[in-house]
Each structure stands twice: as structure tokens, then as C-alpha cells.
Design an enzyme around this catalytic site. Structure first.
Site, PDB file in Angstrom:
ATOM      1  CG  ASP A  63      -2.062  -1.013   1.055  1.00  0.00           C
ATOM      2  OD1 ASP A  63      -2.276  -1.500  -0.073  1.00  0.00           O
ATOM      3  OD2 ASP A  63      -2.730  -1.318   2.063  1.00  0.00           O
ATOM      4  N   GLY A  64       2.012   1.216   0.662  1.00  0.00           N
ATOM      5  CA  GLY A  64       2.885   2.385   0.673  1.00  0.00           C
ATOM      6  C   GLY A  64       3.356   2.757  -0.720  1.00  0.00           C
ATOM      7  CD  GLU A 134      -3.798   8.797   7.139  1.00  0.00           C
ATOM      8  OE1 GLU A 134      -2.544   8.751   7.088  1.00  0.00           O
ATOM      9  OE2 GLU A 134      -4.521   7.864   6.790  1.00  0.00           O
ATOM     10  CB  ALA A 171      -9.140   6.697  -0.561  1.00  0.00           C
ATOM     11  CB  THR A 174     -10.103   0.800   5.353  1.00  0.00           C
ATOM     12  OG1 THR A 174      -9.365   1.107   4.163  1.00  0.00           O
ATOM     13  CG2 THR A 174     -11.587   0.766   5.024  1.00  0.00           C
ATOM     14  CE1 TYR A 176      -3.011   6.213  13.804  1.00  0.00           C
ATOM     15  CE2 TYR A 176      -2.090   8.086  12.632  1.00  0.00           C
ATOM     16  CZ  TYR A 176      -2.277   7.378  13.804  1.00  0.00           C
ATOM     17  OH  TYR A 176      -1.715   7.842  14.963  1.00  0.00           O
ATOM     18  CG  LEU A 178     -10.599   0.186  10.733  1.00  0.00           C
ATOM     19  CD1 LEU A 178     -12.025   0.420  11.198  1.00  0.00           C
ATOM     20  CD2 LEU A 178     -10.569  -0.829   9.593  1.00  0.00           C
ATOM     21  CB  SER A 179      -5.570   1.823  13.467  1.00  0.00           C
ATOM     22  OG  SER A 179      -5.255   0.894  12.457  1.00  0.00           O
TER      23      SER A 179
END
Length: 274
Positions: A63-64, A134, A171, A174, A176, A178-179
Site C-alpha cells: 500500500d505504501g 489522511e 480512501a 480503512t 490509520y 480505522l485503527s
């Protein structure tokens, strides 16, 4: 707002059918042996070209790497099709070497408008960066941050004592967000999630869902005693005094997903995960 890109022109980012006019591919990879080996194999198999000559950029990694590639090719009109050669791979499609052109021609392209962050540091300098996932603010020391939140020029929270706060796009909802126990947003929802990180006062405040047209300002209270950093995805600014955030409708990136495992389907799956 996120929209499907049309069949005829992947750069438009408006409603339409999946992109099909695909002939040339470029391959980029993260710096892991697995990703680099995949890049070399696919480049040879599909006669890979330079990114500026490609119809689609294929990103190989996690993802990064996908986020970096979406940033790198923002506003170029080039869709990014990720294949997982990393760890989490929420933003990636399944890795397969066969029938790649056919898969990409059937894939759906989603236009993503990033958040625009304008951060002013304690010396009065302004820093501009964009975020696909984010914008987050985090305390830099053992001292909790004290923040003041204004939305559309109206004061909403006089003082939030916390480890930090973030404003997430659908986008990024889900990731950071969500955590930090923020709300998951459907990919086409015209909303942003404002989520506190370990709020101490007011302890019961769990955040807010804002219209994506909102303009959010967050001021750091006692910045010398309680220093705070701000980050737009992978761009970090230290010792900020205030941060202004809004959606940048003049910029967009294009992400492509297989029809049988679309982005909105992945987000719905996360909503029912337990």
C-alpha cells in the site's frame, strides 16, 4: 467525491464504463527483492515502456508503494493498477503474471481527489502538501497535545486534549483512521472522517463525519510546551502552530481495481469484518 473513469478517456475521471483502450504498460516497484523481480519479469513479458509513454502504470509492492505512485502521477491522467508484492495490500489487486492486459482493460478506474493541507509552523512558515489517505496531527513529546477545532469558520471544539487527530478521506478511512476507531466510509460517500487519537478530554468525543466540502482548521494550543507535527500521507511537518485542510477538487489520481474485487466491495467487506 470519487467517480469511475470513462471508457474512452481515463483522464476525465467522470462516470462511465471501465477503461478498455489500454495498449502499453509501465512497471514500477518497491525496493524489495520480490517486487523488483516481479517488475523485471512483467516488463519483459509485456514489453514495458517508460511511464510517460504508458497508458497505465502498474505498481508492484504494498500500500505504501501504491500511495507513492498515486502521488507521483497525480494530475497526469495515467491510471495506476497495483498488484500486491508487499504485506497488507488493501489498495492492491491480486498478483498474477498471466492475462494482465485483459484484466486491466476490464478494471474499473476510480478518480480520487486528495486533501490539501496548509500547515503553518511556529516560525510562521507555510507548508503545502496533499493527502490521499489522511492528514494527521500527532504530539511530538510525552505531553498531550491541546488542539482547537474550527469547521467552516465556526468553532466546534474549544479544546481537545489528545495524542492527536486525523481527517481521513473514504480512501483512507480503512487505514490509520480505522485503527483509531474512526468510521469506515463507502468509497463514493461525499464525507470526511474527523477522528481523535486517544482523546483524554473530552473523553467521550469520538469524532465527526463532515461533508467533503468542509474547510477544517486545527490550531495548536501551547505549541512551545506541547509541540505537534502534521503529516499529509508521507509528508511530515514538525512544530506546527495551525493546520488548514480542505479537499482539492483541482487535483486527482486514478486507481484501477479488478471488477470482481472493486474498492467499494473491499470497504464493504471491512465494514462487516469482526
Amino acid at each position: 467525491m470519487r467517480t469511475k473513469a470513462p471508457q474512452a478517456n481515463p483522464a476525465d475521471g467522470q462516470s462511465g464504463e471501465p477503461v478498455r483502450t489500454i495498449e502499453t504498460l509501465a512497471f514500477v516497484a518497491s525496493d524489495t527483492p520480490e517486487a523488483e523481480a516481479a517488475r523485471d519479469a512483467l516488463h519483459a513479458r509485456y514489453d514495458g515502456v517508460a511511464p510517460e509513454d504508458a497508458d497505465v502504470i502498474v505498481a508492484l509492492g504494498g500500500d505504501g508503494l501504491m500511495l507513492q505512485t498515486l502521488h507521483r502521477f497525480m494530475n497526469t491522467g495515467k491510471p495506476i493498477y497495483g498488484m500486491n508484492r508487499g504485506s497488507v495490500g488493501f489498495l492492491m489487486n491480486e498478483y498474477r503474471e498471466t492475462d494482465l492486459l485483459e484484466r486491466i482493460r476490464k478494471a474499473e478506474a476510480t478518480a480520487i481527489h486528495p486533501l490539501l493541507m496548509r500547515a503553518t509552523d511556529v516560525d510562521g512558515r507555510e507548508h503545502v502538501a496533499r493527502a490521499i489517505n489522511e492528514v494527521s496531527m500527532l504530539r511530538q513529546t510525552y505531553q498531550a497535545a491541546k488542539l482547537r477545532i474550527t469547521v467552516d469558520e465556526r468553532l466546534r471544539l474549544e479544546e481537545l486534549v489528545c495524542d492527536g487527530i486525523l481527517l481521513a478521506t473514504p480512501a483512507g478511512s480503512t487505514a490509520y483512521n480505522l485503527s483509531a476507531h474512526g468510521s469506515i466510509l463507502p468509497i463514493y460517500a461525499p464525507l470526511l472522517a474527523l477522528t481523535p487519537i486517544s482523546a483524554f478530554r473530552p473523553r467521550r468525543w469520538r469524532g465527526a463525519l463532515l461533508p467533503d466540502r468542509s474547510k477544517v482548521r486545527i490550531d495548536v494550543l501551547e505549541p512551545a510546551k506541547r509541540p505537534v507535527s502534521a503529516a499529509a500521507d508521507h509528508t511530515e511537518i514538525r512544530n506546527v502552530a495551525s493546520v488548514f485542510i480542505e479537499q482539492d477538487m483541482t487535483s486527482q489520481s486514478l486507481a484501477m481495481f479488478d471488477q470482481d474485487h472493486s474498492w467499494d466491495e473491499r470497504i464493504l467487506t471491512e465494514m462487516f469484518r469482526y
